[in-house]
Design an enzyme around this catalytic site. Structure first.
Site, PDB file in Angstrom:
ATOM      1  N   HIS A 154       0.844  -1.206   0.000  1.00 47.46           N
ATOM      2  CA  HIS A 154       0.000   0.000   0.000  1.00 47.46           C
ATOM      3  C   HIS A 154       0.877   1.253   0.000  1.00 47.46           C
ATOM      4  O   HIS A 154       2.072   1.188   0.292  1.00 47.46           O
ATOM      5  CB  HIS A 154      -0.904   0.034   1.237  1.00 47.46           C
ATOM      6  CG  HIS A 154      -2.106  -0.850   1.111  1.00 47.46           C
ATOM      7  ND1 HIS A 154      -2.058  -2.188   1.387  1.00 47.46           N
ATOM      8  CD2 HIS A 154      -3.374  -0.590   0.712  1.00 47.46           C
ATOM      9  CE1 HIS A 154      -3.247  -2.723   1.175  1.00 47.46           C
ATOM     10  NE2 HIS A 154      -4.073  -1.775   0.756  1.00 47.46           N
ATOM     11  N   LYS A 158      -0.377   4.748   4.706  1.00 45.28           N
ATOM     12  CA  LYS A 158      -1.252   3.805   5.419  1.00 45.28           C
ATOM     13  C   LYS A 158      -0.759   3.558   6.841  1.00 45.28           C
ATOM     14  O   LYS A 158       0.427   3.344   7.071  1.00 45.28           O
ATOM     15  CB  LYS A 158      -1.350   2.487   4.638  1.00 45.28           C
ATOM     16  CG  LYS A 158      -2.364   1.525   5.240  1.00 45.28           C
ATOM     17  CD  LYS A 158      -2.794   0.445   4.280  1.00 45.28           C
ATOM     18  CE  LYS A 158      -3.762  -0.528   4.918  1.00 45.28           C
ATOM     19  NZ  LYS A 158      -5.027   0.090   5.307  1.00 45.28           N
TER      20      LYS A 158
HETATM   21  P1  NAD Z   1      -7.246   9.570   5.223  1.00 52.34           P
HETATM   22  O1  NAD Z   1      -6.313   9.802   6.372  1.00 52.34           O
HETATM   23  O2  NAD Z   1      -6.929  10.193   3.914  1.00 52.34           O
HETATM   24  O3  NAD Z   1      -8.726  10.055   5.615  1.00 52.34           O
HETATM   25  C1  NAD Z   1      -9.323   9.860   6.874  1.00 52.34           C
HETATM   26  C2  NAD Z   1     -10.087  11.149   7.186  1.00 52.34           C
HETATM   27  O4  NAD Z   1     -10.891  10.919   8.346  1.00 52.34           O
HETATM   28  C3  NAD Z   1      -9.153  12.323   7.476  1.00 52.34           C
HETATM   29  O5  NAD Z   1      -9.525  13.440   6.670  1.00 52.34           O
HETATM   30  C4  NAD Z   1      -9.398  12.589   8.963  1.00 52.34           C
HETATM   31  O6  NAD Z   1      -9.249  13.965   9.308  1.00 52.34           O
HETATM   32  C5  NAD Z   1     -10.830  12.130   9.123  1.00 52.34           C
HETATM   33  N1  NAD Z   1     -11.237  11.836  10.514  1.00 52.34           N
HETATM   34  C6  NAD Z   1     -10.536  11.176  11.454  1.00 52.34           C
HETATM   35  N2  NAD Z   1     -11.250  11.138  12.604  1.00 52.34           N
HETATM   36  C7  NAD Z   1     -12.423  11.788  12.368  1.00 52.34           C
HETATM   37  C8  NAD Z   1     -13.569  12.070  13.149  1.00 52.34           C
HETATM   38  N3  NAD Z   1     -13.649  11.721  14.433  1.00 52.34           N
HETATM   39  N4  NAD Z   1     -14.603  12.741  12.562  1.00 52.34           N
HETATM   40  C9  NAD Z   1     -14.539  13.126  11.275  1.00 52.34           C
HETATM   41  N5  NAD Z   1     -13.448  12.888  10.471  1.00 52.34           N
HETATM   42  C10 NAD Z   1     -12.425  12.221  11.018  1.00 52.34           C
HETATM   43  O7  NAD Z   1      -7.384   7.984   5.101  1.00 52.34           O
HETATM   44  P2  NAD Z   1      -7.987   7.132   3.891  1.00 52.34           P
HETATM   45  O8  NAD Z   1      -6.889   6.659   3.003  1.00 52.34           O
HETATM   46  O9  NAD Z   1      -9.152   7.846   3.288  1.00 52.34           O
HETATM   47  O10 NAD Z   1      -8.504   5.839   4.680  1.00 52.34           O
HETATM   48  C11 NAD Z   1      -9.440   5.963   5.743  1.00 52.34           C
HETATM   49  C12 NAD Z   1      -9.756   4.575   6.298  1.00 52.34           C
HETATM   50  O11 NAD Z   1     -10.422   3.796   5.300  1.00 52.34           O
HETATM   51  C13 NAD Z   1      -8.517   3.746   6.701  1.00 52.34           C
HETATM   52  O12 NAD Z   1      -8.845   2.993   7.866  1.00 52.34           O
HETATM   53  C14 NAD Z   1      -8.300   2.826   5.511  1.00 52.34           C
HETATM   54  O13 NAD Z   1      -7.614   1.639   5.843  1.00 52.34           O
HETATM   55  C15 NAD Z   1      -9.742   2.558   5.161  1.00 52.34           C
HETATM   56  N6  NAD Z   1      -9.969   2.077   3.777  1.00 52.34           N
HETATM   57  C16 NAD Z   1     -10.869   1.069   3.652  1.00 52.34           C
HETATM   58  C17 NAD Z   1     -11.196   0.591   2.398  1.00 52.34           C
HETATM   59  C18 NAD Z   1     -12.257  -0.476   2.294  1.00 52.34           C
HETATM   60  O14 NAD Z   1     -12.627  -0.857   1.153  1.00 52.34           O
HETATM   61  N7  NAD Z   1     -12.796  -0.957   3.417  1.00 52.34           N
HETATM   62  C19 NAD Z   1     -10.586   1.142   1.261  1.00 52.34           C
HETATM   63  C20 NAD Z   1      -9.678   2.186   1.410  1.00 52.34           C
HETATM   64  C21 NAD Z   1      -9.382   2.661   2.688  1.00 52.34           C
END
Ligand code: NAD
Length: 269
Positions: A154, A158
């Site tokens: 990744h 991450k």
């Molecule tokens: P990222 O860091 O770009 O985005 C996360 C966002 O959430 C940030 O903008 C952060 O400020 C915000 N955030 C954190 N706590 C918060 C709260 N209490 N209230 C509101 N906003 C809040 O990360 P990303 O790459 O977008 O990934 C996010 C999550 O999704 C990770 O856990 C990743 O592993 C997961 N993910 C899952 C899948 C899937 O298919 N299940 C796919 C991609 C990513």
């Protein structure tokens, strides 16, 4: 369906806002970010590169849950308990894409699903969910003379390792062999000087660049090897899957569902 996006300024959050806005049958009900985020006060659609939608990004998650039929959460594990709480209070369904939850949070998710509809998936892509089904099948066909290893790569940002998808692939392989992953899993071999034990399922993680998500599961015997690989080309596969899951929840009873349920891949299993 009124759909809210928590963490709407994140990498996935922006994709989700775009997907909700362009999907027939969905209406964006707003987006939140955590306190001090630079996106607060900016229109959620403009932040995602679209024309204004009239919902400025707020830190009031409770208000978003109150005005939404469903909320999509791809944020941080630390935010999950608060979001579950608001979802239960306001009877709002939840799409949970966040990965890296500890046992405590996983138990809270199961408990909340007695009262609300939750779709939780380590990976919302259609291709990866087909890969889970293939992995379980292949694993049931091969005995422990085939060593199973899961390899993932990744992007450098991450936070959790191994990825949730890698763990889910390991779980599918363990299920195919009728064993529990926790009993056979080996997370990285640094510092281990013993030879590999029969029946183990090993994990290795790579991090670098902007790789969206590559996963391979390898079945290796002494003289042959089968490798199944999925490579994600764009985060759009996850946001599309999450919105498909959101629409699927309409009229579903409370419960904890996964993407295999949404795609009908659990039928007959
Ligand atoms: P990222 O860091 O770009 O985005 C996360 C966002 O959430 C940030 O903008 C952060 O400020 C915000 N955030 C954190 N706590 C918060 C709260 N209490 N209230 C509101 N906003 C809040 O990360 P990303 O790459 O977008 O990934 C996010 C999550 O999704 C990770 O856990 C990743 O592993 C997961 N993910 C899952 C899948 C899937 O298919 N299940 C796919 C991609 C990513």
């Amino acid at each position: 369906m009124k759909v809210g996006v928590v963490g709407c300024a994140g990498r996935m959050g922006q994709m989700l806002v775009r997907e909700v806005i362009k999907t027939e049958g969905c209406e964006l009900s707003g987006g939140t970010e955590q306190p001090k985020n630079k996106a607060l006060g900016i229109d959620a659609a403009i932040y995602s590169g679209l024309p204004e939608c009239g919902h400025t990004i707020s830190e009031d998650s409770e208000k978003l849950f109150a005005k939404s039929d469903i909320v999509i959460d791809f944020t941080l594990p630390a935010a999950t308990l608060m979001h579950l709480n608001y979802a239960e209070q306001h009877e709002t369904s939840l799409i949970l894409g966040t990965t890296g939850h500890n046992q405590n949070a996983l138990e809270a998710i199961v408990k909340a699903s007695e009262n609300i509809t939750i779709v939780k998936a380590m990976n919302f892509s259609i291709g990866v969910n087909a890969l889970f089904a293939l992995t379980e099948k292949l694993s049931s066909m091969l005995d422990a003379s085939f060593d199973i290893e899961v390899l993932e790569m990744h992007h450098k940002h991450k936070l959790d390792a191994p990825s949730g998808t890698a763990i889910a692939l390991g779980e599918a392989a363990a299920k195919g062999r009728s064993v529990y992953l926790d009993d056979v899993s080996v997370r990285g071999r640094d510092g281990i000087s013993d030879a590999r034990k029969k029946g183990e399922i090993g994990f290795a993680s790579l991090r670098g660049g902007e790789v969206v998500g590559d996963h391979s599961i390898i079945f290796a015997s002494e003289s042959e090897r089968i490798e199944l690989t999925h490579k994600a080309g764009s985060r759009g596969i996850f946001s599309r899957g999450a919105v498909v899951a959101a629409l699927w929840t309409k009229d579903k009873s409370p419960g904890l569902y996964n993407m295999q349920d949404v795609l009908g891949l659990n039928k007959g299993s």
